[in-house]
Design a protein around this motif. Structure first.
Motif, mmCIF file in Angstrom:
data_model
loop_
_atom_site.group_PDB
_atom_site.id
_atom_site.type_symbol
_atom_site.label_atom_id
_atom_site.label_comp_id
_atom_site.label_asym_id
_atom_site.label_seq_id
_atom_site.Cartn_x
_atom_site.Cartn_y
_atom_site.Cartn_z
ATOM 1 N N LYS A 27 0.914 -1.142 0.082
ATOM 2 C CA LYS A 27 -0.070 -0.083 0.027
ATOM 3 C C LYS A 27 0.996 1.416 -0.023
ATOM 4 O O LYS A 27 0.600 2.150 -0.602
ATOM 5 C CB LYS A 27 -0.849 -0.066 1.006
ATOM 6 C CG LYS A 27 -1.993 -1.035 1.027
ATOM 7 C CD LYS A 27 -3.081 -0.946 2.387
ATOM 8 C CE LYS A 27 -4.196 -1.884 1.986
ATOM 9 N NZ LYS A 27 -5.047 -2.051 3.169
ATOM 10 N N GLU A 28 2.084 1.223 1.019
ATOM 11 C CA GLU A 28 2.924 2.280 0.817
ATOM 12 C C GLU A 28 3.526 2.532 -0.690
ATOM 13 O O GLU A 28 3.551 3.768 -1.100
ATOM 14 C CB GLU A 28 3.843 2.154 1.784
ATOM 15 C CG GLU A 28 4.983 3.368 1.922
ATOM 16 C CD GLU A 28 6.060 3.097 2.964
ATOM 17 O OE1 GLU A 28 7.162 3.591 2.813
ATOM 18 O OE2 GLU A 28 5.904 2.269 3.712
ATOM 19 N N LEU A 29 3.858 1.500 -1.187
ATOM 20 C CA LEU A 29 4.553 1.369 -2.478
ATOM 21 C C LEU A 29 3.816 2.201 -3.599
ATOM 22 O O LEU A 29 3.875 3.150 -4.140
ATOM 23 C CB LEU A 29 4.950 0.105 -3.006
ATOM 24 C CG LEU A 29 5.802 0.342 -4.263
ATOM 25 C CD1 LEU A 29 6.914 0.972 -4.225
ATOM 26 C CD2 LEU A 29 5.858 -1.273 -4.792
ATOM 27 N N VAL A 67 9.100 7.713 -6.635
ATOM 28 C CA VAL A 67 8.606 6.457 -5.822
ATOM 29 C C VAL A 67 9.120 6.211 -4.407
ATOM 30 O O VAL A 67 10.489 6.499 -4.298
ATOM 31 C CB VAL A 67 9.049 5.116 -6.611
ATOM 32 C CG1 VAL A 67 8.575 3.888 -5.970
ATOM 33 C CG2 VAL A 67 8.364 5.122 -8.073
ATOM 34 N N SER A 68 8.253 6.475 -3.539
ATOM 35 C CA SER A 68 8.638 6.422 -2.118
ATOM 36 C C SER A 68 8.924 5.277 -1.428
ATOM 37 O O SER A 68 7.759 4.709 -1.608
ATOM 38 C CB SER A 68 7.753 7.485 -1.346
ATOM 39 O OG SER A 68 8.102 9.002 -1.896
ATOM 40 N N ILE A 69 9.958 4.903 -0.954
ATOM 41 C CA ILE A 69 9.935 3.650 -0.196
ATOM 42 C C ILE A 69 10.663 3.689 0.952
ATOM 43 O O ILE A 69 11.889 3.699 1.073
ATOM 44 C CB ILE A 69 10.717 2.382 -1.086
ATOM 45 C CG1 ILE A 69 9.826 2.218 -2.189
ATOM 46 C CG2 ILE A 69 10.830 1.127 -0.263
ATOM 47 C CD1 ILE A 69 10.590 1.327 -3.269
ATOM 48 N N THR A 70 10.042 4.117 2.175
ATOM 49 C CA THR A 70 10.637 4.471 3.408
ATOM 50 C C THR A 70 11.025 3.176 4.271
ATOM 51 O O THR A 70 12.019 3.310 5.087
ATOM 52 C CB THR A 70 9.551 5.043 4.504
ATOM 53 O OG1 THR A 70 8.461 4.513 4.592
ATOM 54 C CG2 THR A 70 9.220 6.404 3.628
ATOM 55 N N TRP A 71 10.486 1.905 3.832
ATOM 56 C CA TRP A 71 11.111 0.620 4.661
ATOM 57 C C TRP A 71 12.215 0.350 4.235
ATOM 58 O O TRP A 71 12.976 -0.233 5.123
ATOM 59 C CB TRP A 71 9.949 -0.501 4.489
ATOM 60 C CG TRP A 71 9.868 -1.151 3.319
ATOM 61 C CD1 TRP A 71 10.919 -2.172 2.748
ATOM 62 C CD2 TRP A 71 8.953 -0.888 1.979
ATOM 63 N NE1 TRP A 71 10.412 -2.354 1.459
ATOM 64 C CE2 TRP A 71 9.412 -1.773 1.053
ATOM 65 C CE3 TRP A 71 8.115 0.009 1.965
ATOM 66 C CZ2 TRP A 71 9.016 -1.670 -0.136
ATOM 67 C CZ3 TRP A 71 7.604 0.036 0.719
ATOM 68 C CH2 TRP A 71 7.819 -0.927 -0.581
ATOM 69 N N SER A 78 12.690 10.279 -1.624
ATOM 70 C CA SER A 78 11.668 9.537 -2.590
ATOM 71 C C SER A 78 12.880 9.481 -3.746
ATOM 72 O O SER A 78 13.651 10.269 -3.926
ATOM 73 C CB SER A 78 10.694 10.030 -3.214
ATOM 74 O OG SER A 78 9.825 10.563 -2.183
ATOM 75 N N ARG A 79 12.668 8.342 -4.547
ATOM 76 C CA ARG A 79 13.633 8.184 -5.781
ATOM 77 C C ARG A 79 12.896 8.748 -6.692
ATOM 78 O O ARG A 79 11.745 8.765 -7.279
ATOM 79 C CB ARG A 79 13.804 6.715 -6.085
ATOM 80 C CG ARG A 79 14.367 6.012 -4.987
ATOM 81 C CD ARG A 79 14.881 4.676 -5.318
ATOM 82 N NE ARG A 79 15.604 4.051 -4.421
ATOM 83 C CZ ARG A 79 16.770 3.313 -4.307
ATOM 84 N NH1 ARG A 79 17.496 3.429 -5.461
ATOM 85 N NH2 ARG A 79 17.299 2.855 -3.290
ATOM 86 N N ARG A 80 13.645 9.657 -7.648
ATOM 87 C CA ARG A 80 13.203 10.473 -8.545
ATOM 88 C C ARG A 80 13.494 9.626 -9.992
ATOM 89 O O ARG A 80 14.673 9.225 -9.990
ATOM 90 C CB ARG A 80 13.961 11.903 -8.561
ATOM 91 C CG ARG A 80 13.633 12.793 -7.216
ATOM 92 C CD ARG A 80 14.214 13.891 -7.407
ATOM 93 N NE ARG A 80 14.082 14.638 -6.112
ATOM 94 C CZ ARG A 80 14.907 15.112 -5.308
ATOM 95 N NH1 ARG A 80 16.283 14.734 -5.853
ATOM 96 N NH2 ARG A 80 14.718 15.623 -4.277
ATOM 97 N N ILE A 89 9.616 0.827 -13.892
ATOM 98 C CA ILE A 89 10.660 -0.424 -14.040
ATOM 99 C C ILE A 89 10.812 -0.536 -12.487
ATOM 100 O O ILE A 89 10.824 -1.651 -11.891
ATOM 101 C CB ILE A 89 11.731 -0.038 -14.697
ATOM 102 C CG1 ILE A 89 11.550 -0.246 -16.272
ATOM 103 C CG2 ILE A 89 13.018 -0.925 -14.405
ATOM 104 C CD1 ILE A 89 12.741 0.648 -17.236
ATOM 105 N N TYR A 90 11.245 0.657 -11.953
ATOM 106 C CA TYR A 90 11.808 0.395 -10.475
ATOM 107 C C TYR A 90 10.320 -0.040 -9.418
ATOM 108 O O TYR A 90 10.373 -0.787 -8.619
ATOM 109 C CB TYR A 90 12.157 1.886 -10.002
ATOM 110 C CG TYR A 90 12.765 1.770 -8.450
ATOM 111 C CD1 TYR A 90 13.862 1.233 -8.128
ATOM 112 C CD2 TYR A 90 11.661 2.449 -7.470
ATOM 113 C CE1 TYR A 90 14.218 1.308 -6.741
ATOM 114 C CE2 TYR A 90 12.052 2.596 -6.170
ATOM 115 C CZ TYR A 90 13.351 1.838 -5.817
ATOM 116 O OH TYR A 90 13.701 1.626 -4.473
ATOM 117 N N PHE A 91 9.245 0.979 -9.762
ATOM 118 C CA PHE A 91 8.077 0.359 -9.028
ATOM 119 C C PHE A 91 7.406 -1.267 -9.194
ATOM 120 O O PHE A 91 7.332 -1.981 -8.427
ATOM 121 C CB PHE A 91 6.764 1.130 -9.598
ATOM 122 C CG PHE A 91 5.470 0.862 -8.942
ATOM 123 C CD1 PHE A 91 5.243 1.152 -7.827
ATOM 124 C CD2 PHE A 91 4.913 0.164 -9.680
ATOM 125 C CE1 PHE A 91 4.058 1.147 -7.310
ATOM 126 C CE2 PHE A 91 3.282 -0.132 -9.274
ATOM 127 C CZ PHE A 91 3.123 0.099 -7.902
#
Length: 131
Positions: A27-29, A67-71, A78-80, A89-91
């Motif tokens: 959900k966070e992703l 794409v924000s991934i804090t875990w 966030s990665r830009r 691709i990253y997601f």
């Protein structure tokens, strides 16, 4: 072989917590995947380098993706990404890792449930013999 049911319950609880954790990460992703627009009212341009090595400059491009991934790293921003394709691709890589982990946990719980049900059948059969 005797089964330690309290140990099985603890393991099942741990697996349920792991499954909940994976669901929250998914959900966070999804919530962290966004399009952003460069502010045009700044005096200085700014830029970043996408993971595909393309340089993205604020006065040349109107938008970028994050794409924000804090875990993975709570202190990381966030990665830009330069484009939706790069962000996808990253997601998708991150989502697929989480989906594989979720399937592994579900399979472990299924196997554990089978062991528990078999032990319960044996217990009932033994109990019927004693009567």
């Amino acid at each position: 072989m005797e089964l330690d049911y309290s140990l099985m319950m603890k393991l099942d609880y741990s697996l349920r917590m792991d499954l909940t954790n994976v669901e929250l990460k998914l959900k966070e992703l999804e919530a962290g995947y966004k399009i952003k627009y460069f502010r045009k009212n700044t005096k200085k341009e700014w830029s970043f380098k996408c993971h595909c090595d393309e340089k993205v400059v604020s006065n040349v491009t109107d938008e970028y993706f994050i794409v924000s991934i804090t875990w993975k790293d709570p202190s990381a921003i966030s990665r830009r990404f330069c484009s939706k394709e790069c962000a996808d691709i990253y997601f998708n890589e991150q989502r697929n890792e989480l989906l594989v982990e979720r399937e592994r946990i579900i399979e472990e719980r299924r196997k554990m449930r089978e062991v528990y049900e078999e032990a319960e059948r044996k217990f009932i059969a033994i109990k019927e013999k004693v009567k």
